[in-house]
Write a protein that holds these residues in place. Structure first.
Motif, PDB file in Angstrom:
ATOM      1  N   ASN B  62       0.829  -1.209   0.000  1.00 41.66           N
ATOM      2  CA  ASN B  62       0.000   0.000   0.000  1.00 41.66           C
ATOM      3  C   ASN B  62       0.859   1.254   0.000  1.00 41.66           C
ATOM      4  N   GLY B  63       0.527   2.170  -0.910  1.00 39.61           N
ATOM      5  CA  GLY B  63       1.245   3.437  -1.007  1.00 39.61           C
ATOM      6  C   GLY B  63       2.380   3.402  -2.015  1.00 39.61           C
ATOM      7  N   TYR B  64       2.549   2.274  -2.684  1.00 36.15           N
ATOM      8  CA  TYR B  64       3.642   2.101  -3.645  1.00 36.15           C
ATOM      9  C   TYR B  64       3.117   1.551  -4.969  1.00 36.15           C
ATOM     10  N   ASN B  65       3.876   1.830  -6.032  1.00 34.32           N
ATOM     11  CA  ASN B  65       3.601   1.210  -7.328  1.00 34.32           C
ATOM     12  C   ASN B  65       4.908   0.865  -8.001  1.00 34.32           C
ATOM     13  N   VAL B  66       4.878  -0.144  -8.870  1.00 36.33           N
ATOM     14  CA  VAL B  66       6.064  -0.548  -9.609  1.00 36.33           C
ATOM     15  C   VAL B  66       5.695  -0.784 -11.062  1.00 36.33           C
ATOM     16  N   SER B  67       6.735  -0.852 -11.881  1.00 36.28           N
ATOM     17  CA  SER B  67       6.588  -1.259 -13.271  1.00 36.28           C
ATOM     18  C   SER B  67       7.843  -2.026 -13.661  1.00 36.28           C
ATOM     19  N   ARG B  68       7.744  -2.854 -14.663  1.00 35.87           N
ATOM     20  CA  ARG B  68       8.914  -3.616 -15.148  1.00 35.87           C
ATOM     21  C   ARG B  68       8.806  -3.701 -16.664  1.00 35.87           C
ATOM     22  N   SER B  69       9.297  -2.683 -17.315  1.00 39.14           N
ATOM     23  CA  SER B  69       9.208  -2.643 -18.778  1.00 39.14           C
ATOM     24  C   SER B  69      10.408  -3.329 -19.424  1.00 39.14           C
ATOM     25  N   THR B  70      11.512  -3.437 -18.692  1.00 39.54           N
ATOM     26  CA  THR B  70      12.702  -4.105 -19.215  1.00 39.54           C
ATOM     27  C   THR B  70      13.217  -5.091 -18.166  1.00 39.54           C
ATOM     28  N   THR B  71      14.077  -6.013 -18.571  1.00 38.85           N
ATOM     29  CA  THR B  71      14.692  -6.935 -17.613  1.00 38.85           C
ATOM     30  C   THR B  71      15.548  -6.183 -16.608  1.00 38.85           C
ATOM     31  N   GLU B  72      16.194  -5.103 -17.054  1.00 38.00           N
ATOM     32  CA  GLU B  72      17.193  -4.443 -16.214  1.00 38.00           C
ATOM     33  C   GLU B  72      16.605  -3.532 -15.133  1.00 38.00           C
ATOM     34  N   ASP B  73      15.448  -2.920 -15.394  1.00 34.52           N
ATOM     35  CA  ASP B  73      14.977  -1.826 -14.538  1.00 34.52           C
ATOM     36  C   ASP B  73      13.699  -2.180 -13.789  1.00 34.52           C
ATOM     37  N   PHE B  74      13.640  -1.725 -12.534  1.00 28.71           N
ATOM     38  CA  PHE B  74      12.470  -2.011 -11.688  1.00 28.71           C
ATOM     39  C   PHE B  74      12.268  -0.824 -10.755  1.00 28.71           C
ATOM     40  N   PRO B  75      11.707   0.279 -11.242  1.00 31.29           N
ATOM     41  CA  PRO B  75      11.513   1.455 -10.398  1.00 31.29           C
ATOM     42  C   PRO B  75      10.353   1.299  -9.426  1.00 31.29           C
ATOM     43  N   LEU B  76      10.503   1.933  -8.265  1.00 31.17           N
ATOM     44  CA  LEU B  76       9.462   1.927  -7.224  1.00 31.17           C
ATOM     45  C   LEU B  76       8.952   3.344  -7.054  1.00 31.17           C
ATOM     46  N   ARG B  77       7.658   3.533  -7.200  1.00 30.66           N
ATOM     47  CA  ARG B  77       7.059   4.864  -7.101  1.00 30.66           C
ATOM     48  C   ARG B  77       6.316   4.990  -5.785  1.00 30.66           C
ATOM     49  N   LEU B  78       6.599   6.071  -5.069  1.00 24.68           N
ATOM     50  CA  LEU B  78       5.858   6.424  -3.861  1.00 24.68           C
ATOM     51  C   LEU B  78       4.917   7.570  -4.213  1.00 24.68           C
ATOM     52  N   GLU B  79       3.649   7.353  -4.017  1.00 24.96           N
ATOM     53  CA  GLU B  79       2.645   8.387  -4.264  1.00 24.96           C
ATOM     54  C   GLU B  79       2.188   8.950  -2.924  1.00 24.96           C
ATOM     55  N   LEU B  80       2.089  10.252  -2.836  1.00 19.66           N
ATOM     56  CA  LEU B  80       1.553  10.887  -1.620  1.00 19.66           C
ATOM     57  C   LEU B  80       2.275  10.381  -0.373  1.00 19.66           C
ATOM     58  N   ALA B  81       3.564  10.732  -0.273  1.00 21.49           N
ATOM     59  CA  ALA B  81       4.397  10.223   0.812  1.00 21.49           C
ATOM     60  C   ALA B  81       3.802  10.522   2.188  1.00 21.49           C
ATOM     61  N   ALA B  82       3.962   9.537   3.080  1.00 19.73           N
ATOM     62  CA  ALA B  82       3.492   9.651   4.458  1.00 19.73           C
ATOM     63  C   ALA B  82       4.646   9.317   5.403  1.00 19.73           C
ATOM     64  N   PRO B  83       4.614   9.849   6.641  1.00 17.05           N
ATOM     65  CA  PRO B  83       5.702   9.554   7.599  1.00 17.05           C
ATOM     66  C   PRO B  83       5.919   8.057   7.797  1.00 17.05           C
ATOM     67  N   SER B  84       4.884   7.247   7.643  1.00 17.63           N
ATOM     68  CA  SER B  84       5.023   5.788   7.819  1.00 17.63           C
ATOM     69  C   SER B  84       5.907   5.160   6.738  1.00 17.63           C
ATOM     70  N   GLN B  85       6.194   5.910   5.684  1.00 18.07           N
ATOM     71  CA  GLN B  85       7.059   5.391   4.631  1.00 18.07           C
ATOM     72  C   GLN B  85       8.530   5.734   4.859  1.00 18.07           C
ATOM     73  N   THR B  86       8.818   6.381   5.964  1.00 17.44           N
ATOM     74  CA  THR B  86      10.206   6.606   6.357  1.00 17.44           C
ATOM     75  C   THR B  86      10.851   5.254   6.634  1.00 17.44           C
ATOM     76  N   SER B  87      11.901   4.931   5.886  1.00 20.05           N
ATOM     77  CA  SER B  87      12.484   3.605   5.972  1.00 20.05           C
ATOM     78  C   SER B  87      13.740   3.555   5.106  1.00 20.05           C
ATOM     79  N   VAL B  88      14.424   2.412   5.148  1.00 21.20           N
ATOM     80  CA  VAL B  88      15.493   2.133   4.195  1.00 21.20           C
ATOM     81  C   VAL B  88      14.942   1.148   3.173  1.00 21.20           C
ATOM     82  N   TYR B  89      15.099   1.467   1.917  1.00 24.30           N
ATOM     83  CA  TYR B  89      14.562   0.644   0.833  1.00 24.30           C
ATOM     84  C   TYR B  89      15.702  -0.077   0.122  1.00 24.30           C
ATOM     85  N   PHE B  90      15.507  -1.371  -0.081  1.00 23.63           N
ATOM     86  CA  PHE B  90      16.484  -2.178  -0.792  1.00 23.63           C
ATOM     87  C   PHE B  90      15.856  -2.785  -2.036  1.00 23.63           C
TER      88      PHE B  90
END
Lengths: 110, 115
Positions: B62-90
């Motif tokens: 919840n609060g995230y979206n992804v896409s995978r248009s190529t084998t190499e790339d996998f971006p993570l989108r945060l929409e409407l950031a909230a304090p609960s999304q404060t974290s380290v992302y791997f």
């Protein structure tokens, strides 16, 4: 829902001690169990286990998997201060998903 | 030999802002993952992908979206950031997880703070 539980959550020992870390799991379509070590940054890979009863060993670290009882242990003998880290257990399932436990924080005192 | 590259390494967002964490890998892995790690906790799976054009939700999507248009790339989108999304992302990638060499290879992590 897939579940991975590690125990203990934290452990403090002295150099030279032997430690055993535990990982139990409930997952659909189990494929593999992996152990990682995490210091300041990203986790680094230690072992992958896919078969029951076969010990994997690397130096002072060893690990074994019991697929009947759904758990694994990671042993560290003759601990050193450099072993201080978070140890993470992850289980890989058939759909490609890897689920992690909350980790065991190991502190080794001189 | 780059492996898995994540950008940015650090970011501060205001509540309600959006951003994209970039992830690219050069190992030709089909499997890619996004995890978040809160202090003192393990890694929680946000989304994963088993190949280009295929994505699936993990434990905490919840609060995230992804896409995978190529084998190499996998971006993570945060929409409407909230304090609960404060974290380290791997971001991580792998071969099929049941094969020798199927362990996850991780990026260095992105520390995100939402104020």
């Amino acid at each position: 829902e897939d579940k991975v539980v590690q125990s203990p959550l934290s452990l403090v020992v002295h150099e030279g001690d032997t430690v055993t870390l535990n990982c139990s799991y409930e997952v659909t379509n189990f494929r593999s169990l992996l152990w990682y070590k995490q210091e300041k940054k990203a986790p680094t890979f230690l072992f992958m286990l896919t078969s029951s009863g076969i010990e994997k060993k690397s130096g002072r670290l060893s690990s074994i998997l019991d697929k009947k009882e759904l758990f694994s242990i990671l042993n560290i003998t003759a601990t050193q201060t450099g072993d201080s880290a978070i140890y993470l257990c992850a289980v890989g399932a058939g759909a490609g998903k890897s689920t992690f436990g909350d980790g065991t924080t190991l502190t080794v005192k001189p | 030999n780059a492996g898995v590259t994540q950008t940015p390494k650090f970011r501060i967002l205001k509540i309600g802002q959006s951003m994209t964490l970039q992830c690219t890998q050069d190992m030709n892995h089909n499997y890619m993952y996004w995890y978040r790690q809160d202090p003192g906790m393990g890694l929680k799976l946000i989304y994963y992908s088993v190949g280009a054009g295929i994505t699936d939700k993990g434990e905490v999507p919840n609060g995230y979206n992804v896409s995978r248009s190529t084998t190499e790339d996998f971006p993570l989108r945060l929409e409407l950031a909230a304090p609960s999304q404060t974290s380290v992302y791997f971001c991580a990638s792998s071969s099929p997880i049941w094969t020798p060499g199927g362990e996850l290879f991780f990026g260095e992590g992105s520390r995100l703070t939402v104020l």
